[in-house]
Write a protein that holds these residues in place. Structure first.
Motif, PDB file in Angstrom:
ATOM      1  N   SER A  67      38.206  37.898  49.420  1.00 30.14           N
ATOM      2  CA  SER A  67      38.264  37.693  47.993  1.00 30.14           C
ATOM      3  C   SER A  67      38.862  36.344  47.789  1.00 30.14           C
ATOM      4  O   SER A  67      39.911  36.011  48.275  1.00 30.14           O
ATOM      5  CB  SER A  67      38.737  38.869  47.085  1.00 30.14           C
ATOM      6  N   VAL A  68      38.333  35.724  46.700  1.00 26.28           N
ATOM      7  CA  VAL A  68      38.932  34.595  46.185  1.00 26.28           C
ATOM      8  C   VAL A  68      40.313  34.839  45.683  1.00 26.28           C
ATOM      9  O   VAL A  68      41.150  33.929  45.608  1.00 26.28           O
ATOM     10  CB  VAL A  68      37.947  33.675  44.922  1.00 26.28           C
ATOM     11  N   TRP A  69      40.595  35.941  45.473  1.00 26.19           N
ATOM     12  CA  TRP A  69      42.005  36.202  44.853  1.00 26.19           C
ATOM     13  C   TRP A  69      43.150  36.079  46.003  1.00 26.19           C
ATOM     14  O   TRP A  69      44.055  35.522  45.873  1.00 26.19           O
ATOM     15  CB  TRP A  69      41.990  37.742  44.164  1.00 26.19           C
ATOM     16  N   GLU A  70      42.565  36.720  47.044  1.00 27.57           N
ATOM     17  CA  GLU A  70      43.465  36.489  48.402  1.00 27.57           C
ATOM     18  C   GLU A  70      43.665  35.229  48.845  1.00 27.57           C
ATOM     19  O   GLU A  70      44.778  34.696  49.072  1.00 27.57           O
ATOM     20  CB  GLU A  70      42.714  37.260  49.391  1.00 27.57           C
ATOM     21  N   TYR A  71      42.472  34.394  48.703  1.00 24.85           N
ATOM     22  CA  TYR A  71      42.428  32.744  48.803  1.00 24.85           C
ATOM     23  C   TYR A  71      43.736  32.145  48.031  1.00 24.85           C
ATOM     24  O   TYR A  71      44.564  31.459  48.358  1.00 24.85           O
ATOM     25  CB  TYR A  71      41.262  32.437  48.688  1.00 24.85           C
ATOM     26  N   PHE A  72      43.433  32.586  46.675  1.00 27.58           N
ATOM     27  CA  PHE A  72      44.192  31.579  45.576  1.00 27.58           C
ATOM     28  C   PHE A  72      45.959  32.244  46.011  1.00 27.58           C
ATOM     29  O   PHE A  72      46.823  31.426  45.589  1.00 27.58           O
ATOM     30  CB  PHE A  72      43.794  32.025  44.205  1.00 27.58           C
ATOM     31  N   ASP A  73      45.785  33.441  46.208  1.00 25.70           N
ATOM     32  CA  ASP A  73      47.448  33.863  46.206  1.00 25.70           C
ATOM     33  C   ASP A  73      48.045  33.293  47.398  1.00 25.70           C
ATOM     34  O   ASP A  73      49.385  33.128  47.442  1.00 25.70           O
ATOM     35  CB  ASP A  73      47.258  35.607  46.410  1.00 25.70           C
ATOM     36  N   GLN A  74      47.418  33.045  48.214  1.00 27.29           N
ATOM     37  CA  GLN A  74      47.883  32.256  49.642  1.00 27.29           C
ATOM     38  C   GLN A  74      48.295  30.641  49.520  1.00 27.29           C
ATOM     39  O   GLN A  74      48.964  30.412  50.299  1.00 27.29           O
ATOM     40  CB  GLN A  74      47.316  32.592  50.677  1.00 27.29           C
ATOM     41  N   GLU A 101      43.873  45.272  49.678  1.00 28.95           N
ATOM     42  CA  GLU A 101      44.272  43.752  49.556  1.00 28.95           C
ATOM     43  C   GLU A 101      43.681  43.085  48.462  1.00 28.95           C
ATOM     44  O   GLU A 101      44.330  42.263  47.990  1.00 28.95           O
ATOM     45  CB  GLU A 101      43.544  43.218  50.960  1.00 28.95           C
ATOM     46  N   VAL A 102      42.602  43.641  47.794  1.00 29.30           N
ATOM     47  CA  VAL A 102      42.247  43.000  46.415  1.00 29.30           C
ATOM     48  C   VAL A 102      43.226  43.357  45.396  1.00 29.30           C
ATOM     49  O   VAL A 102      43.629  42.468  44.598  1.00 29.30           O
ATOM     50  CB  VAL A 102      40.845  43.548  45.981  1.00 29.30           C
ATOM     51  N   HIS A 103      43.527  44.751  45.314  1.00 24.95           N
ATOM     52  CA  HIS A 103      44.509  45.217  44.394  1.00 24.95           C
ATOM     53  C   HIS A 103      45.766  44.308  44.392  1.00 24.95           C
ATOM     54  O   HIS A 103      46.201  43.895  43.400  1.00 24.95           O
ATOM     55  CB  HIS A 103      44.814  46.666  44.635  1.00 24.95           C
ATOM     56  N   GLN A 104      46.354  44.101  45.667  1.00 19.18           N
ATOM     57  CA  GLN A 104      47.534  43.434  45.839  1.00 19.18           C
ATOM     58  C   GLN A 104      47.493  42.008  45.358  1.00 19.18           C
ATOM     59  O   GLN A 104      48.228  41.423  44.710  1.00 19.18           O
ATOM     60  CB  GLN A 104      47.953  43.378  47.181  1.00 19.18           C
ATOM     61  N   ALA A 105      46.455  41.159  45.902  1.00 26.64           N
ATOM     62  CA  ALA A 105      46.383  39.730  45.600  1.00 26.64           C
ATOM     63  C   ALA A 105      46.038  39.842  44.014  1.00 26.64           C
ATOM     64  O   ALA A 105      46.920  38.862  43.649  1.00 26.64           O
ATOM     65  CB  ALA A 105      44.953  39.309  46.415  1.00 26.64           C
ATOM     66  N   VAL A 106      45.432  40.414  43.299  1.00 31.05           N
ATOM     67  CA  VAL A 106      45.106  40.346  41.946  1.00 31.05           C
ATOM     68  C   VAL A 106      46.464  40.617  41.201  1.00 31.05           C
ATOM     69  O   VAL A 106      46.697  39.407  40.337  1.00 31.05           O
ATOM     70  CB  VAL A 106      44.271  41.630  41.494  1.00 31.05           C
ATOM     71  N   ARG A 107      47.249  41.544  41.571  1.00 34.99           N
ATOM     72  CA  ARG A 107      48.189  41.514  40.812  1.00 34.99           C
ATOM     73  C   ARG A 107      49.521  40.345  40.987  1.00 34.99           C
ATOM     74  O   ARG A 107      50.356  40.119  40.158  1.00 34.99           O
ATOM     75  CB  ARG A 107      49.020  43.139  40.969  1.00 34.99           C
ATOM     76  N   SER A 108      49.496  40.023  42.389  1.00 37.38           N
ATOM     77  CA  SER A 108      50.412  38.875  42.677  1.00 37.38           C
ATOM     78  C   SER A 108      49.967  37.710  41.972  1.00 37.38           C
ATOM     79  O   SER A 108      50.583  36.881  41.429  1.00 37.38           O
ATOM     80  CB  SER A 108      50.121  38.541  44.163  1.00 37.38           C
ATOM     81  N   LEU A 109      48.736  37.289  41.705  1.00 35.29           N
ATOM     82  CA  LEU A 109      48.242  36.276  40.866  1.00 35.29           C
ATOM     83  C   LEU A 109      48.527  36.161  39.525  1.00 35.29           C
ATOM     84  O   LEU A 109      49.161  35.469  38.813  1.00 35.29           O
ATOM     85  CB  LEU A 109      46.597  36.082  41.181  1.00 35.29           C
ATOM     86  N   LEU A 110      48.449  37.673  38.944  1.00 38.13           N
ATOM     87  CA  LEU A 110      48.913  38.000  37.453  1.00 38.13           C
ATOM     88  C   LEU A 110      50.258  37.509  37.274  1.00 38.13           C
ATOM     89  O   LEU A 110      50.610  36.967  36.392  1.00 38.13           O
ATOM     90  CB  LEU A 110      48.545  39.155  36.914  1.00 38.13           C
ATOM     91  N   LYS A 111      51.088  37.968  38.343  1.00 37.51           N
ATOM     92  CA  LYS A 111      52.461  37.557  38.262  1.00 37.51           C
ATOM     93  C   LYS A 111      52.947  36.246  38.261  1.00 37.51           C
ATOM     94  O   LYS A 111      53.754  35.659  37.506  1.00 37.51           O
ATOM     95  CB  LYS A 111      53.151  38.313  39.494  1.00 37.51           C
ATOM     96  N   LYS A 112      52.188  35.384  38.943  1.00 34.70           N
ATOM     97  CA  LYS A 112      52.295  33.927  39.124  1.00 34.70           C
ATOM     98  C   LYS A 112      51.942  33.355  37.852  1.00 34.70           C
ATOM     99  O   LYS A 112      52.518  32.253  37.519  1.00 34.70           O
ATOM    100  CB  LYS A 112      51.591  33.543  40.522  1.00 34.70           C
ATOM    101  N   MET A 113      51.128  33.868  37.137  1.00 33.81           N
ATOM    102  CA  MET A 113      50.509  33.451  36.057  1.00 33.81           C
ATOM    103  C   MET A 113      51.312  33.766  34.748  1.00 33.81           C
ATOM    104  O   MET A 113      50.839  33.549  33.747  1.00 33.81           O
ATOM    105  CB  MET A 113      49.097  33.682  35.804  1.00 33.81           C
TER     106      MET A 113
END
Length: 198
Positions: A67-74, A101-113
């Motif tokens: 997912s693009v969410w995993e990509y941006f998260d890394q 992996e999608v659930h985890q990446a999305v929440r990580s991105l939102l934390k970064k934002m």
């Protein structure tokens, strides 16, 4: 090599943002055509980057997907916007139930934002919602709400969005967002938040 699969449905709903995302990825990797007509030959190690769950389903038997969410998260060099602790609901998609992996990446991105996520009762692998494509309600015999007349779809979507108290609802799925908007909810796609700081 990464190959980006733009979502036709996302582009239809968010033309300007889709162009920004495409421009961003064009500097990094090849851009695929619509997942239904792209006939490229894959090489070992290729990864198809997807926005849309329908694209994932279309290509997952041909190439490894991410997912693009995993990509941006890394990424270490992405300029994440700061939403200053705004509280927003997160709508997990029914079609991502088996994709932690999608659930985890999305929440990580939102934390970064710097977005404070309000979790729903039916979240992650317990999601019951994908707009009119899938909605589990005791009042419905058919979870495919799209099989019902438009006025019925709208009625159930309006009932569904009542739980959000008019707060912003982040969606990572085009169909989820369409359902939220049909119910007059305050929905926003995560790519919109990533690329258009309000």
């Amino acid at each position: 090599m990464y190959i980006y699969y733009p979502s036709c449905n996302f582009a239809t709903m968010h033309l300007q943002t889709a162009k920004k995302v495409r421009d961003y990825f064009e500097k990094q990797m090849p851009i695929a055509r619509c997942c239904k007509i792209d006939k490229r030959e894959f090489e070992k190690g290729d990864i198809g980057l997807y926005v849309c769950q329908a694209c994932r389903k279309q290509i997952e038997n041909q190439v490894k997907t991410m997912s693009v969410w995993e990509y941006f998260d890394q990424l270490d060099n992405f300029d994440f916007p700061d939403y200053h602790g705004q509280k927003m609901y997160l709508q997990d998609c029914f079609r991502d139930r088996n994709h932690p992996e999608v659930h985890q990446a999305v929440r990580s991105l939102l934390k970064k934002m710097n977005i404070e996520v309000i979790e729903m009762k039916n979240n992650k692998d317990n999601s019951i919602f994908c707009g009119t494509l899938h909605y589990e309600s005791k009042a419905l015999d058919d979870t495919h709400l799209s099989h019902y007349p438009k006025d019925v779809q709208e009625k159930y979507m309006q009932e569904y969005v009542q739980q959000f108290d008019n707060k912003k609802i982040i969606c990572v799925c085009n169909r989820c967002l369409k359902g939220i908007l049909l119910g007059k909810g305050n929905g926003v796609h995560l790519l919109e938040l990533l690329f258009n700081k309000k």
